[in-house]
Design a protein around this motif. Sequence first.
Motif, PDB file in Angstrom:
ATOM      1  N   TYR A   7       0.848  -1.192   0.000  1.00 26.83           N
ATOM      2  CA  TYR A   7       0.000   0.000   0.000  1.00 26.83           C
ATOM      3  C   TYR A   7       0.881   1.238   0.000  1.00 26.83           C
ATOM      4  N   GLY A   8       0.356   2.318  -0.551  1.00 21.82           N
ATOM      5  CA  GLY A   8       1.113   3.561  -0.598  1.00 21.82           C
ATOM      6  C   GLY A   8       0.179   4.755  -0.608  1.00 21.82           C
ATOM      7  N   VAL A   9       0.679   5.882  -0.155  1.00 26.43           N
ATOM      8  CA  VAL A   9      -0.129   7.093  -0.010  1.00 26.43           C
ATOM      9  C   VAL A   9       0.630   8.289  -0.553  1.00 26.43           C
ATOM     10  N   TYR A  10      -0.114   9.246  -1.089  1.00 29.05           N
ATOM     11  CA  TYR A  10       0.483  10.542  -1.416  1.00 29.05           C
ATOM     12  C   TYR A  10      -0.462  11.648  -0.967  1.00 29.05           C
ATOM     13  N   ALA A  45      -0.786  21.363  -5.551  1.00 28.59           N
ATOM     14  CA  ALA A  45      -0.016  22.368  -6.262  1.00 28.59           C
ATOM     15  C   ALA A  45      -0.564  22.505  -7.688  1.00 28.59           C
ATOM     16  N   PRO A  46      -0.188  23.573  -8.407  1.00 29.58           N
ATOM     17  CA  PRO A  46      -0.712  23.769  -9.769  1.00 29.58           C
ATOM     18  C   PRO A  46      -0.416  22.608 -10.720  1.00 29.58           C
ATOM     19  N   ASP A  47       0.676  21.877 -10.459  1.00 28.74           N
ATOM     20  CA  ASP A  47       1.031  20.764 -11.341  1.00 28.74           C
ATOM     21  C   ASP A  47       0.632  19.407 -10.768  1.00 28.74           C
ATOM     22  N   GLU A  48      -0.263  19.401  -9.798  1.00 29.85           N
ATOM     23  CA  GLU A  48      -0.743  18.147  -9.207  1.00 29.85           C
ATOM     24  C   GLU A  48      -2.210  17.923  -9.554  1.00 29.85           C
ATOM     25  N   ASP A  49      -2.527  16.693  -9.903  1.00 29.44           N
ATOM     26  CA  ASP A  49      -3.909  16.322 -10.165  1.00 29.44           C
ATOM     27  C   ASP A  49      -4.098  14.861  -9.776  1.00 29.44           C
ATOM     28  N   THR A  50      -5.238  14.293 -10.114  1.00 25.14           N
ATOM     29  CA  THR A  50      -5.514  12.899  -9.745  1.00 25.14           C
ATOM     30  C   THR A  50      -4.495  11.944 -10.350  1.00 25.14           C
ATOM     31  N   VAL A  51      -3.989  12.254 -11.543  1.00 30.73           N
ATOM     32  CA  VAL A  51      -2.983  11.396 -12.176  1.00 30.73           C
ATOM     33  C   VAL A  51      -1.690  11.393 -11.383  1.00 30.73           C
ATOM     34  N   THR A  52      -1.150  12.560 -11.078  1.00 32.28           N
ATOM     35  CA  THR A  52       0.140  12.621 -10.371  1.00 32.28           C
ATOM     36  C   THR A  52       0.030  12.024  -8.977  1.00 32.28           C
ATOM     37  N   ILE A  53      -1.095  12.276  -8.305  1.00 36.24           N
ATOM     38  CA  ILE A  53      -1.310  11.713  -6.968  1.00 36.24           C
ATOM     39  C   ILE A  53      -1.374  10.185  -7.052  1.00 36.24           C
ATOM     40  N   SER A  54      -2.082   9.680  -8.052  1.00 36.35           N
ATOM     41  CA  SER A  54      -2.221   8.226  -8.227  1.00 36.35           C
ATOM     42  C   SER A  54      -0.879   7.569  -8.525  1.00 36.35           C
ATOM     43  N   VAL A  55      -0.091   8.199  -9.378  1.00 38.10           N
ATOM     44  CA  VAL A  55       1.216   7.645  -9.730  1.00 38.10           C
ATOM     45  C   VAL A  55       2.118   7.572  -8.503  1.00 38.10           C
ATOM     46  N   GLU A  56       2.167   8.644  -7.720  1.00 39.56           N
ATOM     47  CA  GLU A  56       3.020   8.648  -6.528  1.00 39.56           C
ATOM     48  C   GLU A  56       2.569   7.610  -5.514  1.00 39.56           C
ATOM     49  N   ALA A  57       1.262   7.504  -5.294  1.00 38.58           N
ATOM     50  CA  ALA A  57       0.743   6.505  -4.348  1.00 38.58           C
ATOM     51  C   ALA A  57       1.059   5.091  -4.848  1.00 38.58           C
ATOM     52  N   ALA A  58       0.922   4.863  -6.160  1.00 34.49           N
ATOM     53  CA  ALA A  58       1.207   3.544  -6.737  1.00 34.49           C
ATOM     54  C   ALA A  58       2.677   3.177  -6.576  1.00 34.49           C
ATOM     55  N   ARG A  59       3.567   4.142  -6.777  1.00 34.29           N
ATOM     56  CA  ARG A  59       5.001   3.873  -6.613  1.00 34.29           C
ATOM     57  C   ARG A  59       5.330   3.496  -5.176  1.00 34.29           C
ATOM     58  N   GLN A  60       4.675   4.140  -4.209  1.00 38.32           N
ATOM     59  CA  GLN A  60       4.909   3.779  -2.807  1.00 38.32           C
ATOM     60  C   GLN A  60       4.367   2.372  -2.513  1.00 38.32           C
ATOM     61  N   ARG A 315       6.096  -2.278   5.875  1.00 38.99           N
ATOM     62  CA  ARG A 315       5.632  -0.905   6.059  1.00 38.99           C
ATOM     63  C   ARG A 315       6.764   0.098   6.225  1.00 38.99           C
ATOM     64  N   GLU A 316       7.961  -0.386   6.523  1.00 36.96           N
ATOM     65  CA  GLU A 316       9.107   0.512   6.664  1.00 36.96           C
ATOM     66  C   GLU A 316       9.732   0.861   5.321  1.00 36.96           C
ATOM     67  N   LEU A 317       9.235   0.287   4.236  1.00 46.16           N
ATOM     68  CA  LEU A 317       9.833   0.484   2.916  1.00 46.16           C
ATOM     69  C   LEU A 317       9.339   1.737   2.202  1.00 46.16           C
ATOM     70  N   ALA A 318       8.350   2.426   2.774  1.00 42.36           N
ATOM     71  CA  ALA A 318       7.802   3.648   2.166  1.00 42.36           C
ATOM     72  C   ALA A 318       7.352   4.590   3.284  1.00 42.36           C
ATOM     73  N   PRO A 319       7.203   5.874   2.980  1.00 44.98           N
ATOM     74  CA  PRO A 319       6.791   6.839   4.013  1.00 44.98           C
ATOM     75  C   PRO A 319       5.441   6.499   4.622  1.00 44.98           C
ATOM     76  N   LYS A 320       5.324   6.684   5.929  1.00 46.94           N
ATOM     77  CA  LYS A 320       4.064   6.463   6.623  1.00 46.94           C
ATOM     78  C   LYS A 320       3.181   7.706   6.505  1.00 46.94           C
ATOM     79  N   VAL A 321       1.885   7.506   6.692  1.00 48.21           N
ATOM     80  CA  VAL A 321       0.914   8.571   6.458  1.00 48.21           C
ATOM     81  C   VAL A 321       1.165   9.779   7.345  1.00 48.21           C
ATOM     82  N   ARG A 322       1.323   9.551   8.632  1.00 50.05           N
ATOM     83  CA  ARG A 322       1.473  10.700   9.531  1.00 50.05           C
ATOM     84  C   ARG A 322       2.820  11.407   9.347  1.00 50.05           C
TER      85      ARG A 322
END
Length: 346
Positions: A7-10, A45-60, A315-322
């Motif tokens: 699982y991953g979050v952005y 941010a101006p260059d962030e949208d559902t696509v960029t958020i989804s990609v970052e969360a998927a990578r995590q 869970r230590e392999l990616a940033p935690k939510v808080r």
Amino acid sequence: MVGIVGYGVYIPLYRIKVEEIAKVWGDDPETIIRGLIVEEKSVPAPDEDTVTISVEAARQALKRGQINPERIGAIYVGSESHPYAVKPTATIVAEAIGATPQLTAADLEFACKAGTAGMQACLGLVKSGVIDYGLAIGADTAQGAPGDALEYTASAGGAAYIIGRKDLIAKIESTYSFTTDTPDFYRREGMPYPRHGGRFTGEPAYFKHVISAAKKIMEKEDLKASDFNYAVFHQPNGKFYLKAAKKLGFKMEQVKPGLLTPMIGNTYSGATPIGLAATLDIAKPGDRILAVSYGSGAGSDAFIITVEDGIEEKRELAPKVREMIKKKVYVDYSLYAKFKEKLKMA
């Protein structure tokens, strides 16, 4: 045995305080904070949208899942703020993370529960043996009209879940959905902002669906609130979240880890998935979690999840939510309006 492999979050870096929004519209910030239990929210941010958020969360999620993205057989992105009316977000995500073209991909839309609908779809495909792994994402850059009550809560963020059979960090024991035609919240094609039903938003919308789905899945599995270590619900605001928990018999210590709205607002399709991720960040092997989403229109998806031994390492392999929530930069209303494109040329 099918469940969560990674699982991953952005969550965007920018934040705006309730006081800053209230100052512009002449509202009393203390009344807003007490009424909604929201202090600030995330701003894309101006260059962030559902696509960029989804990609970052998927990578995590891939970092935690430790799988080759080419083994993913399905990608579903749930959102009500896809950047294209005609062109899927899911295909862009697939390309960005290096998934093979030999997969099925689609965008889902069911207000704030589209992400959990994707989880159910992946669960079915994996369980039936059609695919090895599925990727389900819930992400949004939610909209609220200037001066509307939604402007205090509508925020941005997303979470991604890899569903599979091997090396699980959490097993999905059961799922149950409760759905009716209750149009408490809607946005017509071409309209920039959604409309909501006001007094209908709590009942017969949110509480009827969340509580019904939660009760039905507990009855189905012969469980009660005390049998769970944690519970997570959709959180349009903190008040609804805590009221639903109380109605179902859950205590504060069971639901507090997943309550994020006071700090980041309502991330819509990301709300329940991010709350679940925050809970997985601290849960121990053997812990049982109840997660219930809600989407206007209206419906709720409920899940019973049991944490597996593999979570301790993964869970230590990616940033935690808080940890992600703590990293923030505040903006004033003028920057917020610019970022969200609320300023229109005459």
